[in-house]
Enzyme design. Structure first.
Site, PDB file in Angstrom:
ATOM      1  N   ARG A 242       0.849  -1.181   0.000  1.00 32.11           N
ATOM      2  CA  ARG A 242       0.000   0.000   0.000  1.00 32.11           C
ATOM      3  C   ARG A 242       0.886   1.233   0.000  1.00 32.11           C
ATOM      4  O   ARG A 242       1.929   1.275   0.651  1.00 32.11           O
ATOM      5  CB  ARG A 242      -0.928   0.013   1.217  1.00 32.11           C
ATOM      6  CG  ARG A 242      -2.100  -0.966   1.105  1.00 32.11           C
ATOM      7  CD  ARG A 242      -3.075  -0.528   0.021  1.00 32.11           C
ATOM      8  NE  ARG A 242      -4.178  -1.463  -0.182  1.00 32.11           N
ATOM      9  CZ  ARG A 242      -4.211  -2.394  -1.122  1.00 32.11           C
ATOM     10  NH1 ARG A 242      -3.174  -2.533  -1.927  1.00 32.11           N
ATOM     11  NH2 ARG A 242      -5.259  -3.172  -1.271  1.00 32.11           N
ATOM     12  N   GLU A 271      -2.638   7.780  -4.665  1.00 33.39           N
ATOM     13  CA  GLU A 271      -2.766   7.422  -6.079  1.00 33.39           C
ATOM     14  C   GLU A 271      -4.202   7.619  -6.546  1.00 33.39           C
ATOM     15  O   GLU A 271      -5.148   7.456  -5.759  1.00 33.39           O
ATOM     16  CB  GLU A 271      -2.307   5.986  -6.325  1.00 33.39           C
ATOM     17  CG  GLU A 271      -3.090   4.891  -5.619  1.00 33.39           C
ATOM     18  CD  GLU A 271      -2.537   3.511  -5.923  1.00 33.39           C
ATOM     19  OE1 GLU A 271      -3.272   2.751  -6.589  1.00 33.39           O
ATOM     20  OE2 GLU A 271      -1.409   3.182  -5.503  1.00 33.39           O
ATOM     21  N   HIS A 289      -0.033   0.349 -10.457  1.00 32.56           N
ATOM     22  CA  HIS A 289      -0.809  -0.576  -9.631  1.00 32.56           C
ATOM     23  C   HIS A 289      -1.252  -1.799 -10.440  1.00 32.56           C
ATOM     24  O   HIS A 289      -2.448  -2.093 -10.574  1.00 32.56           O
ATOM     25  CB  HIS A 289      -2.021   0.138  -9.035  1.00 32.56           C
ATOM     26  CG  HIS A 289      -2.507  -0.492  -7.758  1.00 32.56           C
ATOM     27  ND1 HIS A 289      -3.053   0.225  -6.726  1.00 32.56           N
ATOM     28  CD2 HIS A 289      -2.520  -1.780  -7.338  1.00 32.56           C
ATOM     29  CE1 HIS A 289      -3.382  -0.577  -5.738  1.00 32.56           C
ATOM     30  NE2 HIS A 289      -3.072  -1.812  -6.087  1.00 32.56           N
TER      31      HIS A 289
END
Length: 323
Positions: A242, A271, A289
């Protein structure tokens, strides 16, 4: 009997959406544009279940909307720090996630970032694309060998163990880990892994540090200026966990001033609003991601949500219940 009403916040794999449409009164997101807070509040008021993704911020303000109809938030993702769990629990909502099915693919991305950072692959790719490559020479983009080096894992759950397996058996890497609880001894023995008593011990001994801990208040900025200074100047930091586990400003400073050699990041604070200073650095590999982004895994994640909501609407306990 009327079908349960569900709202899906983003576009999902087609065959999963087709199954949802066959079973439920479903509101899909064909445009794939993230829903606003107002739209998320409305979804909780009109639907029996909300199906968000890890990038949908389901805040206390959203959860506390009056006249809620929804009783279930079925998250598309193993992480659920996008949901205010305390507020959900207070409001009597059930929350589920999608564990197990994205383990290998996320571990693959962690290994990819480790290799990219060590071998300066992002720099090399930019050199080719920018037509700056004048040919091979002995000192060009010299990186670091991976085979035989030491990998330190912060957190030692399923994804970390999968990465350790790939690193140890594929690259003959030595495995260290720091975790709040001890895994089964047979797993440790199989990997010839060693548990570190402190984070500092792991940081000082590792050539590569890979993050595999959840995003919680306890892990917020776990990697900060102090911890980055404890790493070796030749070390690399890898994050597929994370974004807020790492203090972005501190990491940018560490990379600029070469406290560490490089970093590989698949997740970021705030993000998709990435700190623009990352884009100015050569010694960082950046991915958007992609941890679970394979066809097989994203379909499996959707299937996991289907199982959870099927159980819920049948009056059974969802298999992946968080609260």
């Amino acid at each position: 009997m009327n079908k349960p009403k569900i709202v899906v916040t983003r576009k999902w794999p087609k065959n999963v959406e087709d199954q949802l449409s066959a079973l439920y009164d479903v509101q899909l997101n064909a445009t794939d544009i993230p829903m606003t807070d107002a739209e998320l509040k409305d979804a909780l008021q009109i639907a029996d279940a909300l199906l968000p993704t890890v990038t949908d911020k389901i805040t206390a303000d959203i959860i506390n909307v009056p006249d809620k109809r929804a009783k279930l938030i079925a998250n598309f993702g193993v992480g659920y720090n996008n949901i205010d769990i305390t507020a959900a629990k207070t409001q009597g909502l059930i929350v589920t996630n999608t564990p197990h099915v994205l383990t290998d693919c996320t571990a693959d991305i962690a290994m990819l970032l480790l290799l990219m950072s060590a071998r300066r692959a992002a720099e090399g790719s930019r050199m080719i694309k920018n037509q700056q490559w004048a040919g091979w020479c002995p000192t060009q983009l010299v990186g670091q060998k991976v085979t035989g080096k030491t990998l330190g894992l912060i957190g030692f759950g399923r994804i970390a163990q999968a990465m350790a397996k790939k690193a140890h058996f594929g690259f003959d890497m030595n495995i260290l880990f720091f975790a709040p609880s001890a895994p089964a001894q047979k797993i440790v023995d199989n990997l010839k892994a060693m548990r570190c008593d402190t984070l500092e011990e792991l940081l000082k001994a590792s050539d590569f540090v890979s993050l595999h801990c959840p995003g919680t208040p306890a892990t917020h900025h776990l990697i900060n200026e102090q911890s980055l200074k404890q790493m070796r100047p030749s070390a690399h930091l890898i994050n597929t966990a994370r974004g807020d586990v790492v203090d972005s400003k501190a990491l940018i400073k560490a990379l600029k001033e070469h406290w560490i050699a490089g970093a590989g990041l698949d997740v970021f604070e705030n993000e998709p609003n990435i700190d623009p200073s990352f884009l100015e650095l050569d010694n960082v590999a950046l991915l958007p991601h992609l941890g679970s982004a394979t066809e097989e895994t994203r379909v499996a994640m959707g299937e996991r949500v289907l199982q959870n909501i099927k159980a819920f609407f049948a009056g059974e306990e969802p298999g992946d219940r968080v609260i």
